[in-house]
Scaffold this active site. Sequence first.
Site, PDB file in Angstrom:
ATOM      1  N   ASP A 198      72.109 -21.122  13.462  1.00 22.24           N
ATOM      2  CA  ASP A 198      71.305 -22.323  13.284  1.00 22.24           C
ATOM      3  C   ASP A 198      70.007 -21.749  12.744  1.00 22.24           C
ATOM      4  O   ASP A 198      69.213 -21.183  13.511  1.00 22.24           O
ATOM      5  CB  ASP A 198      71.066 -23.038  14.618  1.00 22.24           C
ATOM      6  CG  ASP A 198      70.241 -24.301  14.414  1.00 22.24           C
ATOM      7  OD1 ASP A 198      69.268 -24.242  13.642  1.00 22.24           O
ATOM      8  OD2 ASP A 198      70.554 -25.330  15.016  1.00 22.24           O
ATOM      9  N   HIS A 199      69.805 -21.848  11.450  1.00 20.46           N
ATOM     10  CA  HIS A 199      68.724 -21.043  10.860  1.00 20.46           C
ATOM     11  C   HIS A 199      67.336 -21.429  11.386  1.00 20.46           C
ATOM     12  O   HIS A 199      66.397 -20.655  11.284  1.00 20.46           O
ATOM     13  CB  HIS A 199      68.781 -21.049   9.326  1.00 20.46           C
ATOM     14  CG  HIS A 199      68.224 -22.283   8.684  1.00 20.46           C
ATOM     15  ND1 HIS A 199      68.931 -23.447   8.578  1.00 20.46           N
ATOM     16  CD2 HIS A 199      67.025 -22.536   8.126  1.00 20.46           C
ATOM     17  CE1 HIS A 199      68.192 -24.358   7.971  1.00 20.46           C
ATOM     18  NE2 HIS A 199      67.020 -23.833   7.688  1.00 20.46           N
ATOM     19  N   LYS A 203      63.335 -19.173  12.485  1.00 19.90           N
ATOM     20  CA  LYS A 203      61.983 -19.435  11.987  1.00 19.90           C
ATOM     21  C   LYS A 203      60.966 -18.930  13.001  1.00 19.90           C
ATOM     22  O   LYS A 203      61.105 -19.169  14.199  1.00 19.90           O
ATOM     23  CB  LYS A 203      61.779 -20.946  11.750  1.00 19.90           C
ATOM     24  CG  LYS A 203      62.601 -21.490  10.579  1.00 19.90           C
ATOM     25  CD  LYS A 203      62.366 -22.992  10.428  1.00 19.90           C
ATOM     26  CE  LYS A 203      63.333 -23.630   9.443  1.00 19.90           C
ATOM     27  NZ  LYS A 203      62.968 -23.554   8.055  1.00 19.90           N
ATOM     28  N   GLU A 237      62.201 -34.453   5.088  1.00 21.12           N
ATOM     29  CA  GLU A 237      62.348 -33.718   3.823  1.00 21.12           C
ATOM     30  C   GLU A 237      62.097 -34.659   2.659  1.00 21.12           C
ATOM     31  O   GLU A 237      62.462 -35.831   2.720  1.00 21.12           O
ATOM     32  CB  GLU A 237      63.777 -33.188   3.684  1.00 21.12           C
ATOM     33  CG  GLU A 237      64.179 -32.188   4.716  1.00 21.12           C
ATOM     34  CD  GLU A 237      65.616 -31.729   4.475  1.00 21.12           C
ATOM     35  OE1 GLU A 237      65.804 -30.775   3.714  1.00 21.12           O
ATOM     36  OE2 GLU A 237      66.528 -32.345   5.031  1.00 21.12           O
ATOM     37  N   HIS A 261      69.729 -28.494  14.441  1.00 18.29           N
ATOM     38  CA  HIS A 261      68.309 -28.111  14.382  1.00 18.29           C
ATOM     39  C   HIS A 261      67.440 -28.911  15.372  1.00 18.29           C
ATOM     40  O   HIS A 261      66.654 -28.348  16.128  1.00 18.29           O
ATOM     41  CB  HIS A 261      67.738 -28.319  12.981  1.00 18.29           C
ATOM     42  CG  HIS A 261      68.504 -27.630  11.892  1.00 18.29           C
ATOM     43  ND1 HIS A 261      69.164 -26.438  12.076  1.00 18.29           N
ATOM     44  CD2 HIS A 261      68.712 -27.957  10.591  1.00 18.29           C
ATOM     45  CE1 HIS A 261      69.735 -26.067  10.936  1.00 18.29           C
ATOM     46  NE2 HIS A 261      69.484 -26.977  10.022  1.00 18.29           N
ATOM     47  N   LYS A 361      66.081 -37.560   4.797  1.00 20.73           N
ATOM     48  CA  LYS A 361      65.876 -37.055   3.444  1.00 20.73           C
ATOM     49  C   LYS A 361      65.161 -38.121   2.629  1.00 20.73           C
ATOM     50  O   LYS A 361      65.202 -39.301   2.956  1.00 20.73           O
ATOM     51  CB  LYS A 361      67.219 -36.718   2.796  1.00 20.73           C
ATOM     52  CG  LYS A 361      67.892 -35.495   3.450  1.00 20.73           C
ATOM     53  CD  LYS A 361      68.879 -34.835   2.524  1.00 20.73           C
ATOM     54  CE  LYS A 361      69.579 -33.668   3.186  1.00 20.73           C
ATOM     55  NZ  LYS A 361      68.811 -32.419   3.161  1.00 20.73           N
TER      56      LYS A 361
HETATM   57  C1  BG6 Z   1      70.131 -27.313   6.463  1.00 16.77           C
HETATM   58  C2  BG6 Z   1      70.659 -28.658   6.049  1.00 16.77           C
HETATM   59  O1  BG6 Z   1      70.742 -26.884   7.643  1.00 16.77           O
HETATM   60  O2  BG6 Z   1      68.740 -27.405   6.665  1.00 16.77           O
HETATM   61  C3  BG6 Z   1      69.951 -29.171   4.812  1.00 16.77           C
HETATM   62  O3  BG6 Z   1      72.048 -28.566   5.800  1.00 16.77           O
HETATM   63  C4  BG6 Z   1      68.460 -29.149   5.011  1.00 16.77           C
HETATM   64  O4  BG6 Z   1      70.376 -30.478   4.481  1.00 16.77           O
HETATM   65  C5  BG6 Z   1      68.017 -27.784   5.508  1.00 16.77           C
HETATM   66  O5  BG6 Z   1      67.842 -29.431   3.770  1.00 16.77           O
HETATM   67  C6  BG6 Z   1      66.551 -27.787   5.870  1.00 16.77           C
HETATM   68  O6  BG6 Z   1      66.164 -26.473   6.128  1.00 16.77           O
HETATM   69  P1  BG6 Z   1      64.657 -26.028   6.012  1.00 16.77           P
HETATM   70  O7  BG6 Z   1      64.665 -24.606   6.458  1.00 16.77           O
HETATM   71  O8  BG6 Z   1      64.260 -26.223   4.584  1.00 16.77           O
HETATM   72  O9  BG6 Z   1      63.911 -26.938   6.931  1.00 16.77           O
END
Ligand code: BG6
Length: 510
Positions: A198-199, A203, A237, A261, A361
């Site tokens: 979960d990126h 952060k 976003e 997230h 979005k």
């Molecule tokens: C991803 C989603 O996990 O996270 C995307 O699949 C989204 O739709 C993105 O745009 C947002 O990541 P960040 O790091 O730009 O907030």
Amino acid sequence: MSTVTQPNPLAEGLHDYRLADPSIMVIFGATGDLSSKKLLPAIYNLAKQRLLPAGFAVMGAAIDDMSDDAFRKHAAEAITQHSRTQPIDHTVLHAFLSEAFYQKVDFSKRDDFKALQRRLDELDSSRHTGGNRVYYCATPPPTYETIIEQLKATTMTTGPGFHRIVVEKPFGFDLKSARELNKIVQRVFHEDSVFRIDHYLGKETVQNILAFRFANTIFEPVWNSNLIDSVQITAAEELGVELRGAYYDRAGAMRDIIQNHALQLLALTAMEPPIAFDANAVRDEKVKVLRAIRPLSEQELAHATVRGQYSKGWILGERVVGYREEHGIPPGSLTETFAVLRLFVDNWRWAGVPFYIRAGKRLPKRATEIRVAFKKPPHLTFGRDAAAELESNAITLRIQPEEGISLRFGAKVPSAGVKLRSVTMDFDYASSFLVETPEAYERLLLDCMIGDPTLFTRADEVEAAWAFIDPIEAAWRDGRPALQFYEAGTWGTAAAAKLLEADGREWHRP
Ligand code: BG6
């Protein structure tokens, strides 16, 4: 990497370098979007910071017919275009490319995996990587099972060295599929060797939530329902779905952002102090929060959730099309690109405190933040007029952009009378530490190589999150509540504002 040359006393000692053992990282789907935009640039930046172990190699594996040299050319272009550090350091890039290899692999073909295995064995002996492997599935989720089965069948998950698997989100489509996927993965890999990405957890600002809460004494005593009125988590976003329509139309904002997230941000904000900063201690506390989220009642399913879809509008002065006109989206799609939830965490600390989650979005700006709003003072010492412009205290953890933390409090306006106004005390990462924040993937890839799963989601966390989300998705499939539309470039549907208004609150504008 630091972009400044002057010494910065606050930055001293910031680098706690941890080195991984030599290993080979196999990237399945190495020619795809994720690999090009995130993984290859992140590995290059790790190389630039000298964080890669000696002998480290990358093996790209994908369906395309490519030589090592063609893959290196592809990697060089991807890194040049997407690296966060610019200009490119050509010495580092060339050294990195000499460690990059490619093998064509059709995931359905056993022989292709055997050929991959032979190449990995050769590299193991020439680079002394001792059989250590990190297998990264940068591929669509339906391929995970096949890849894992093939790795097992070709004995690439046994033998000397460590064998780890990295899987991208979304992990499953619902609780049932997540459970099945967990079973498939755990049949072959021990949970400590499974890295579910979960990126957001990579952060810096997200990791700092725990530092903020648990490395200080002044915040924790007020971090509960005695003084906190409500918490708002926003992930906004400007971007639309871009070219990911096929994936996104099945996912929607709920599966794309909230299930992972946003609920991870909530867990970090609400969890109890872990006994240590290690993988199981931290994840034990997070999973308790996820399990304590009260399932929405039938009434809440319809009234405490909002789903919206963007129609055409304007973003930063440019005309943009509506969701249904985007590439790959069916004209009658009912997928939400905007979602709001009100939920409660049923435990001693958070009883009665609403958590509002909002993700979308094509909103007016990119902003992810956690806003903790405090209760009003019990008695207005200064009188209603003096305090007319006073808002209640709030702490905002700005995850991105403009990474930082601010505290809002009341102050006296300088004048002969008594007039109070809200002011803000601000911490800003960029000016405090004078270092450029690394990309989440740099930290996460390094952790996979080191074998530290603290910043990855555990099987039980993923399942707890789906258990909460599933009934909401089911109600939405039945049209409860109805999908509403919002103009691109606005803050979502009218129902989102009404939900908070009905509770006597309003959304914070990041
Ligand atoms: C991803 C989603 O996990 O996270 C995307 O699949 C989204 O739709 C993105 O745009 C947002 O990541 P960040 O790091 O730009 O907030």
